[in-house]
Design a protein around this motif. Structure first.
Motif, short mmCIF file in Angstrom:
data_model
loop_
_atom_site.label_atom_id
_atom_site.label_comp_id
_atom_site.label_asym_id
_atom_site.label_seq_id
_atom_site.Cartn_x
_atom_site.Cartn_y
_atom_site.Cartn_z
N GLY A 141 16.24 -0.26 -1.56
CA GLY A 141 15.68 -1.09 -0.74
C GLY A 141 15.15 -0.47 0.61
N SER A 142 14.43 -1.06 1.60
CA SER A 142 13.79 -0.21 2.46
C SER A 142 14.60 0.26 3.43
CB SER A 142 12.90 -1.44 3.34
OG SER A 142 13.67 -2.46 3.82
N ALA A 143 15.90 -0.25 3.56
CA ALA A 143 16.99 0.50 4.50
C ALA A 143 17.42 1.75 4.06
CB ALA A 143 18.19 -0.36 4.72
N LEU A 144 17.60 1.78 2.44
CA LEU A 144 17.97 3.07 2.16
C LEU A 144 17.05 4.20 2.00
CD1 LEU A 144 19.96 4.64 0.10
CD2 LEU A 144 18.92 3.64 -1.61
N TYR A 145 15.68 3.73 1.83
CA TYR A 145 14.66 4.65 1.74
C TYR A 145 14.54 5.39 3.11
CZ TYR A 145 13.46 1.50 -2.37
OH TYR A 145 13.50 0.64 -3.22
N THR A 146 14.71 4.70 4.11
CA THR A 146 14.60 5.37 5.42
C THR A 146 15.84 6.27 5.69
OG1 THR A 146 13.45 3.37 6.33
CG2 THR A 146 14.39 4.81 7.93
N LYS A 147 16.95 5.69 5.30
CA LYS A 147 18.08 6.54 5.44
C LYS A 147 18.03 7.83 4.78
CE LYS A 147 23.14 6.32 4.66
NZ LYS A 147 23.19 7.68 3.81
N ARG A 158 6.03 10.19 9.63
CA ARG A 158 5.04 10.42 8.64
C ARG A 158 5.46 9.71 7.30
NH1 ARG A 158 4.56 16.48 7.22
NH2 ARG A 158 3.23 15.55 5.40
N PHE A 159 6.61 9.52 7.13
CA PHE A 159 7.34 8.99 5.65
C PHE A 159 7.05 7.48 6.16
CE2 PHE A 159 10.74 6.67 3.61
CZ PHE A 159 10.64 7.19 2.36
N SER A 160 7.42 6.99 7.22
CA SER A 160 7.35 5.49 7.51
C SER A 160 5.58 5.12 7.51
CB SER A 160 7.73 5.10 8.99
OG SER A 160 7.38 3.68 9.24
N GLN A 161 4.60 5.86 7.70
CA GLN A 161 3.28 5.78 7.86
C GLN A 161 2.71 5.68 6.33
OE1 GLN A 161 0.98 8.43 10.07
NE2 GLN A 161 -0.89 7.24 9.66
N CYS A 162 3.50 6.63 5.60
CA CYS A 162 2.91 6.66 4.15
C CYS A 162 3.41 5.29 3.40
CB CYS A 162 3.72 7.75 3.42
SG CYS A 162 3.46 8.16 1.91
N LEU A 163 4.67 4.82 3.67
CA LEU A 163 5.34 3.55 3.13
C LEU A 163 4.24 2.40 3.62
CD1 LEU A 163 9.15 3.64 3.49
CD2 LEU A 163 7.78 4.17 1.16
N THR A 164 4.02 2.24 4.80
CA THR A 164 3.56 1.27 5.16
C THR A 164 1.89 1.07 4.84
OG1 THR A 164 3.04 2.18 7.46
CG2 THR A 164 4.90 0.76 7.18
N SER A 165 1.29 2.13 4.87
CA SER A 165 -0.19 2.26 4.34
C SER A 165 -0.52 2.20 2.93
CB SER A 165 -0.60 3.86 4.87
OG SER A 165 -0.25 4.85 4.03
N GLY A 166 0.67 2.31 2.07
CA GLY A 166 0.67 2.31 0.72
C GLY A 166 -0.33 3.40 -0.22
N GLN A 167 -0.37 4.55 0.54
CA GLN A 167 -1.04 5.65 0.34
C GLN A 167 -0.74 6.21 -0.85
OE1 GLN A 167 -0.44 9.72 2.34
NE2 GLN A 167 -0.07 7.96 4.08
N THR A 168 0.75 6.12 -1.44
CA THR A 168 1.15 6.77 -2.79
C THR A 168 0.98 5.66 -3.99
OG1 THR A 168 3.41 6.39 -2.35
CG2 THR A 168 2.53 8.36 -1.55
N ASN A 169 0.70 4.50 -3.43
CA ASN A 169 0.53 3.28 -4.80
C ASN A 169 0.02 3.79 -5.81
OD1 ASN A 169 2.16 2.08 -2.57
ND2 ASN A 169 0.67 0.28 -2.64
N SER A 170 -1.35 4.38 -5.78
CA SER A 170 -2.23 4.75 -6.90
C SER A 170 -1.55 5.82 -7.85
CB SER A 170 -3.52 5.35 -6.25
OG SER A 170 -3.26 6.50 -5.56
N LEU A 171 -0.76 6.66 -7.00
CA LEU A 171 0.13 7.54 -7.90
C LEU A 171 0.97 6.94 -8.82
CD1 LEU A 171 0.75 10.43 -5.23
CD2 LEU A 171 -1.07 10.51 -6.99
N VAL A 172 1.67 5.98 -8.29
CA VAL A 172 2.64 5.31 -9.01
C VAL A 172 1.96 4.46 -10.25
CG1 VAL A 172 4.33 3.38 -9.14
CG2 VAL A 172 4.35 5.04 -7.23
N GLN A 173 0.89 3.86 -9.81
CA GLN A 173 0.23 2.92 -10.79
C GLN A 173 -0.37 3.80 -11.89
OE1 GLN A 173 0.05 -0.27 -11.30
NE2 GLN A 173 1.56 -0.46 -9.90
N ARG A 174 -0.85 5.00 -11.50
CA ARG A 174 -1.37 6.03 -12.47
C ARG A 174 -0.40 6.30 -13.48
NH1 ARG A 174 -3.18 11.85 -10.62
NH2 ARG A 174 -4.52 10.45 -9.24
N GLY A 175 1.01 6.51 -13.26
CA GLY A 175 1.72 6.78 -14.34
C GLY A 175 2.15 5.34 -15.23
N VAL A 176 2.12 4.14 -14.65
CA VAL A 176 2.26 2.95 -15.30
C VAL A 176 0.85 2.93 -16.27
CG1 VAL A 176 2.28 0.52 -15.09
CG2 VAL A 176 3.39 1.95 -13.50
#
Length: 213
Positions: A141-147, A158-176
């Motif tokens: 969950g989000s609390a664990l990811y930040t921790k 940087r990590f929080s900005q990456c999560l909120t912007s969804g910049q890595t979503n496409s990488l995950v979808q590529r695997g799917v």
């Protein structure tokens, strides 16, 4: 006399029903065993591609490549993850492990965990984050990811900005998309030397499959 006769018939009937039930139970067990054996049998498969965006654990020039399609919320994936790590570490540079995201729709936290791991990868901490996610699988969950980002000394801003912007979503979808194209329907799903393996595998089984001891 009649009562004794009916008692005898009743006993025979009970024994017959018990025999039928025992037979059906034995049949179910045998079918379950066959299903498990089939699942653990290697089958020929089409090769999967390895791109620069795929996280790699082990030597880049390793002779053997093991590709795993995995899900951070899958309990079987959590079991096999340390086995795969051990295989790479003890192969003396002969094996590399390639990660492919395949979060299953039935796991509500899997996609979020995959996106977070990719954000950690942006700061060179994918495998550390990967290991920590599996070790804390019950708390996804989000609390664990930040921790975990804080624990692993990842730049939290940087990590929080990456999560909120969804910049890595496409990488995950590529695997799917790649996994769907390869007709993968469960995790963990491994490609080893042009063959596929599913379900939980021991260190000995993986060593034999990939040709290292």
């Amino acid at each position: 006399m009649k009562s004794i006769r009916w008692l005898f018939v009743l006993i025979i009937l009970v024994l017959v029903l018990a025999g039928i039930q025992a037979y059906n139970q034995s049949k179910k067990i045998k079918q379950s065993q066959v299903s498990t054996e089939i699942q653990n049998q290697p089958v020929a498969s089409a090769p999967v591609t390895v791109s620069a965006a795929d996280p790699v654990r082990g030597a880049a020039g390793a002779a053997s490549t093991l590709v795993v399609f995995s899900d951070f919320e899958c309990p079987y994936c959590a079991e096999v993850a340390p086995v795969l790590k051990q295989l790479v570490e003890q192969s003396q540079g002969k094996v590399r492990l390639v990660w492919k995201d395949f979060p299953l729709p039935s796991h509500p936290n899997a996609s979020g965990a995959a996106v977070a791991a990719r954000c950690a990868a942006n700061q060179g901490k994918f495998w550390e984050y990967h290991d920590a996610l599996f070790q804390n699988q019950a708390e996804l969950g989000s609390a664990l990811y930040t921790k975990l980002a804080k624990d692993l000394q990842i730049d939290e801003s940087r990590f929080s900005q990456c999560l909120t912007s969804g910049q890595t979503n496409s990488l995950v979808q590529r695997g799917v998309q790649e996994g769907t194209g390869a007709k993968i329907d469960g995790t963990p799903y491994l490609f080893i030397n042009g063959r596929t393996y599913t379900g939980g595998l021991s260190y000995a089984e993986l060593s034999q499959a990939i040709g290292v001891q």
